[in-house]
Design an enzyme around this catalytic site. Structure first.
Site, PDB file in Angstrom:
ATOM      1  N   LEU A  89       0.832  -1.121  -0.066  1.00  0.00           N
ATOM      2  CA  LEU A  89       0.037  -0.300  -0.097  1.00  0.00           C
ATOM      3  C   LEU A  89       0.873   1.393  -0.118  1.00  0.00           C
ATOM      4  CD1 LEU A  89      -3.314   0.228   0.328  1.00  0.00           C
ATOM      5  CD2 LEU A  89      -2.724   0.498   2.677  1.00  0.00           C
ATOM      6  N   ILE A  90       0.538   2.300  -0.729  1.00  0.00           N
ATOM      7  CA  ILE A  90       1.291   3.469  -0.550  1.00  0.00           C
ATOM      8  C   ILE A  90       0.975   4.320   0.504  1.00  0.00           C
ATOM      9  CG2 ILE A  90       1.720   5.652  -1.823  1.00  0.00           C
ATOM     10  CD1 ILE A  90       2.678   3.059  -3.464  1.00  0.00           C
ATOM     11  N   HIS A 106      -4.492  -3.476 -12.303  1.00  0.00           N
ATOM     12  CA  HIS A 106      -4.972  -4.380 -11.522  1.00  0.00           C
ATOM     13  C   HIS A 106      -5.318  -5.706 -12.544  1.00  0.00           C
ATOM     14  CE1 HIS A 106      -6.076  -6.707  -7.945  1.00  0.00           C
ATOM     15  NE2 HIS A 106      -7.049  -7.267  -8.707  1.00  0.00           N
ATOM     16  N   ASP A 147      -6.696  -0.999  -4.202  1.00  0.00           N
ATOM     17  CA  ASP A 147      -7.576  -1.045  -5.594  1.00  0.00           C
ATOM     18  C   ASP A 147      -8.851  -0.446  -5.382  1.00  0.00           C
ATOM     19  OD1 ASP A 147      -5.386  -3.019  -6.493  1.00  0.00           O
ATOM     20  OD2 ASP A 147      -6.469  -4.682  -5.268  1.00  0.00           O
TER      21      ASP A 147
END
Ligand code: GAR
Length: 193
Positions: A89-90, A106, A147
């Protein structure tokens, strides 16, 4: 148009990253200036190195608990971030600074088959096990959830009766190479949002 300086984040093989290197080689206003990874063994790092593209590897601690990566991006005048098979995760500090300028691909038709733990072959296995007739790719903006950012572009392909996660992954990869760099070029040029 002023120069746009892209950093690619990749955790694994980096075939999408390679496609970006190829597509944007000698591009008039988009340049790939760095490849960053959380995984020191990522083959993506070798691919970048082979092209003379600077690489940067970071640890979980520095990524989530310091501004080191953000500082690296800013000091290299990075304008946009492309995730290409990047599995973490950023963090908030980077999402905030690069709002609407971070993109992910994705390997499924979001919002189905997304979320934490859904990456690579796990996605393809779930799609096959659920008997889906089609799958595809989703290119989307990145926010601080897995996402869930706004979808920019999707393309579909069939899922065949005798597909394995590998064979489906191969078909999806072809779709990714055909669209990901072009879609990012169009977003940066302001042609699509
Ligand atoms: C790609 O299929 C990409 O869509 C997927 O990982 C693969 C990386 O391949 N990303 C995710 O699953 C993100 N959740 P590559 O390293 O050969 O480009």
């Amino acid at each position: 148009m002023a120069e746009n300086r892209l950093a690619i984040f990749a955790s694994g093989s980096g075939t999408n990253a390679e496609e970006f290197f190829r597509y944007f080689n000698h591009h008039p206003f988009i340049k790939i200036v760095a490849l960053l990874s959380n995984n020191p063994d990522a083959f993506a790092l070798k691919r970048a190195d082979n092209q003379g593209i600077p690489i940067n590897v970071f640890s979980k601690n520095s990524f989530y608990k310091s501004d080191e990566t953000l500082t690296y991006l800013q000091s290299n005048l990075i304008s946009h971030i492309v995730l290409a098979g990047f599995m973490w995760l950023i963090p908030e500090n980077i999402v905030n600074e690069y709002k609407s300028r971070i993109y992910n691909i994705h390997p499924a038709l979001l919002p189905k088959y997304g979320g934490k733990g859904m990456y690579g072959d796990r996605v393809h296995r779930a799609v096959i096990e659920n008997g889906e007739a089609e799958s595809g790719i989703s290119i989307h903006y990145v926010n601080n959830k897995f996402d869930e950012g706004k979808i920019i572009f999707q393309a579909k392909c069939p899922v065949l009766l005798d597909d394995t996660p590998d064979s489906l992954a191969g078909r999806i990869h072809q779709l990714e190479y055909a669209h990901y760099p072009r879609v990012i070029e169009e977003v940066i040029s302001g042609k699509i949002q």
